[in-house]
Design a protein around this motif. Structure first.
Motif, PDB file in Angstrom:
ATOM      1  N   ASP A 157       0.818  -1.221   0.000  1.00 29.33           N
ATOM      2  CA  ASP A 157       0.000   0.000   0.000  1.00 29.33           C
ATOM      3  C   ASP A 157       0.852   1.271   0.000  1.00 29.33           C
ATOM      4  OD1 ASP A 157      -2.292  -1.581   0.098  1.00 29.33           O
ATOM      5  OD2 ASP A 157      -2.263  -1.651   2.293  1.00 29.33           O
ATOM      6  N   HIS A 158       2.145   1.116  -0.191  1.00 32.21           N
ATOM      7  CA  HIS A 158       3.048   2.266  -0.133  1.00 32.21           C
ATOM      8  C   HIS A 158       3.996   2.271  -1.331  1.00 32.21           C
ATOM      9  CE1 HIS A 158       1.565   2.688   3.984  1.00 32.21           C
ATOM     10  NE2 HIS A 158       1.877   1.411   4.184  1.00 32.21           N
ATOM     11  N   ILE A 159       3.456   2.015  -2.498  1.00 23.19           N
ATOM     12  CA  ILE A 159       4.272   1.958  -3.706  1.00 23.19           C
ATOM     13  C   ILE A 159       4.969   3.299  -3.957  1.00 23.19           C
ATOM     14  CG2 ILE A 159       4.264   1.607  -6.199  1.00 23.19           C
ATOM     15  CD1 ILE A 159       3.835  -0.956  -4.656  1.00 23.19           C
ATOM     16  N   ASP A 160       4.262   4.412  -3.756  1.00 22.03           N
ATOM     17  CA  ASP A 160       4.868   5.728  -3.997  1.00 22.03           C
ATOM     18  C   ASP A 160       6.070   5.960  -3.093  1.00 22.03           C
ATOM     19  OD1 ASP A 160       3.020   6.255  -5.946  1.00 22.03           O
ATOM     20  OD2 ASP A 160       1.675   7.397  -4.624  1.00 22.03           O
ATOM     21  N   ALA A 161       5.982   5.508  -1.837  1.00 26.72           N
ATOM     22  CA  ALA A 161       7.114   5.644  -0.923  1.00 26.72           C
ATOM     23  C   ALA A 161       8.294   4.803  -1.399  1.00 26.72           C
ATOM     24  CB  ALA A 161       6.709   5.245   0.487  1.00 26.72           C
ATOM     25  N   LEU A 162       8.011   3.619  -1.940  1.00 27.50           N
ATOM     26  CA  LEU A 162       9.085   2.778  -2.473  1.00 27.50           C
ATOM     27  C   LEU A 162       9.768   3.467  -3.649  1.00 27.50           C
ATOM     28  CD1 LEU A 162       7.380  -0.750  -2.465  1.00 27.50           C
ATOM     29  CD2 LEU A 162       9.127   0.077  -0.884  1.00 27.50           C
ATOM     30  N   LEU A 163       8.972   4.083  -4.515  1.00 29.54           N
ATOM     31  CA  LEU A 163       9.537   4.724  -5.707  1.00 29.54           C
ATOM     32  C   LEU A 163      10.377   5.944  -5.338  1.00 29.54           C
ATOM     33  CD1 LEU A 163       6.489   4.491  -8.148  1.00 29.54           C
ATOM     34  CD2 LEU A 163       8.401   2.915  -7.867  1.00 29.54           C
ATOM     35  N   ALA A 164      10.112   6.517  -4.176  1.00 30.90           N
ATOM     36  CA  ALA A 164      10.875   7.689  -3.747  1.00 30.90           C
ATOM     37  C   ALA A 164      12.106   7.310  -2.936  1.00 30.90           C
ATOM     38  CB  ALA A 164       9.988   8.621  -2.927  1.00 30.90           C
ATOM     39  N   ASP A 165      12.193   6.071  -2.500  1.00 30.99           N
ATOM     40  CA  ASP A 165      13.307   5.609  -1.671  1.00 30.99           C
ATOM     41  C   ASP A 165      14.559   5.456  -2.518  1.00 30.99           C
ATOM     42  OD1 ASP A 165      15.079   4.062   0.003  1.00 30.99           O
ATOM     43  OD2 ASP A 165      13.333   3.519   1.197  1.00 30.99           O
ATOM     44  N   ASP A 166      15.716   5.852  -1.981  1.00 27.38           N
ATOM     45  CA  ASP A 166      16.970   5.805  -2.725  1.00 27.38           C
ATOM     46  C   ASP A 166      17.614   4.421  -2.708  1.00 27.38           C
ATOM     47  OD1 ASP A 166      18.908   7.377  -4.267  1.00 27.38           O
ATOM     48  OD2 ASP A 166      20.295   6.944  -2.620  1.00 27.38           O
ATOM     49  N   ASN A 167      17.116   3.518  -1.865  1.00 24.28           N
ATOM     50  CA  ASN A 167      17.682   2.159  -1.813  1.00 24.28           C
ATOM     51  C   ASN A 167      17.230   1.381  -3.042  1.00 24.28           C
ATOM     52  OD1 ASN A 167      17.973  -0.748  -1.137  1.00 24.28           O
ATOM     53  ND2 ASN A 167      18.571   0.040   0.870  1.00 24.28           N
TER      54      ASN A 167
END
Length: 387
Positions: A157-167
């Motif tokens: 439910d947090h795909i956008d947060a994943l796409l913004a993560d630098d890892n």
């Protein structure tokens, strides 16, 4: 009406996950197990013991994983010691996972005599399946093994947060989850793959890092050939052919396709081998069950036949013995009756019919009583009174 796109090929996560884990192990640990990452001395390079792990799993009965690694790392506890990390990425729900982790644990410990930490990434599409231990207890004795897990579905439910993560493993986690979410929906997968690729190319990373991660994402998010060609064309039009050729030359992309074909062939080969092993094991078990049933049936039939034959023989023997005994008794009785008849005839003359009948039907005891009476009797009536 245009023909529908054929379904995408079977999603293949195994090779890309294992490749990414080996290339970016520090990032893997930082994203999924950050506390363990902080406890590792990264100044000393981790050592991957892939060959040793394969030998420890030589029986081929340890289940299906996306990727598994055995890694030697050094700790920051000031003791200059190394420990072993057993890492698995589990593709689907498996009720034997906890037992498999236990088996790996004791095999690894038995081989190295070192502490082992088991870390499992649960990449299955379910949300509630979260195994974390293996235990048993019998007769007051017991065993408990606990292991760590990281659940990819916790990020669904947090795909956008994943796409913004630098890892980089944030992007790979997003690619994995989006591949699961677009199963049998090739157009949605095309859009998701194009978005991930665009974000990857915009990252301020070194070229080789982008190439490696694009390779993994491209490998995970497979599309039907028609959409694969459209994806490449749209990406070239958006980024420009020089940019794409700089990152992914045409020859490299052809090499990717070749590697994918080889990986698919290897997966099929490994699947056949695993199927043969499981089939052989199941066949042996089924053969043993059928053999026992047939053996019991044949044993019962043979036992009944042998029992009948033995019973007939014993019956005949007993019958002969009883017949001999009865014959001897009857012969002795008839002999006694004949002798008494002769004695009575000599003393009293021919015997009346009723006396002859009585002699023929008398038993041994009665015949003995009459024989005693003959000695002192003065007449036949004293022995055989008539009324």
């Amino acid at each position: 009406m245009p023909a529908p796109f054929p379904p995408p090929p079977n999603d293949n996560y195994d090779a890309p996950w294992k490749s990414a884990l080996a290339l970016y192990f520090s990032d893997f640990m930082a994203f999924y197990f950050p506390d363990v990452h902080e406890a590792i001395d990264w100044n000393q390079a981790p050592e991957f013991l892939d060959t040793e792990l394969q030998q420890l799993a030589r029986d081929g009965a340890l289940g299906k994983r996306l990727a598994d690694q055995l890694v030697r790392v050094y700790t920051l506890d000031g003791q200059e010691r190394w420990v072993l990390l057993h890492i698995e990425v589990q593709a689907s729900r498996d009720h034997e996972l906890a037992e498999r982790i236990f088996v790996y644990q004791y095999r690894i410990y038995d081989h190295y005599r070192r502490e082992v930490a088991s870390l499992v990434v649960l990449a299955d599409p379910e949300r509630v399946w979260r195994p974390a231990s293996f235990s048993y207890e019998v007769f007051g004795c017991g065993l408990l093994l606990t292991f760590r897990t990281a659940k990819l579905q916790d990020h669904a439910d947090h795909i956008d947060a994943l796409l913004a993560d630098d890892n980089p493993f944030a992007l790979l986690t997003a690619a994995h989850l989006l591949t699961q979410q677009t199963h049998h929906q090739p157009m949605l997968r095309l859009a998701a793959k194009w978005k991930l690729t665009r974000l990857l190319l915009e990252r301020d990373w070194e070229r080789q890092r982008i190439v490696n991660l694009f390779h993994v994402i491209d490998w995970i998010m497979r599309l039907p050939k028609e959409l694969e060609d459209q994806f490449w064309q749209d990406t070239v039009e958006h980024q420009g052919r020089p940019t794409m050729e700089n990152y992914i030359p045409r020859g490299a992309r052809i090499e990717m396709q070749r590697e994918l074909a080889q990986a698919k062939e290897k997966a099929m080969h490994d699947g056949r081998l695993e199927g043969m092993q499981l089939g052989r094991k199941e066949g042996i078990q089924q053969g043993m069950r059928q053999g026992m049933q047939q053996g019991m049936q044949q044993g019962m039939q043979q036992g009944m036949q042998q029992g009948m034959q033995q019973g007939i023989q014993q019956g005949m023997q007993q019958g002969i013995q009883q017949g001999i005994q009865q014959g001897m008794q009857q012969g002795m009785q008839q002999g006694q009756a004949s002798l008494l008849t002769l004695q009575l005839t000599q003393r009293f003359g021919p015997l009346p019919g009723d006396v002859a009948v009585a002699l023929a039907g008398a038993g041994p005891a009665q015949l003995q009583e009459w024989a005693k009476a003959v000695i002192d009797a003065g007449s036949l009536d004293e022995i055989f009174p008539r009324h």
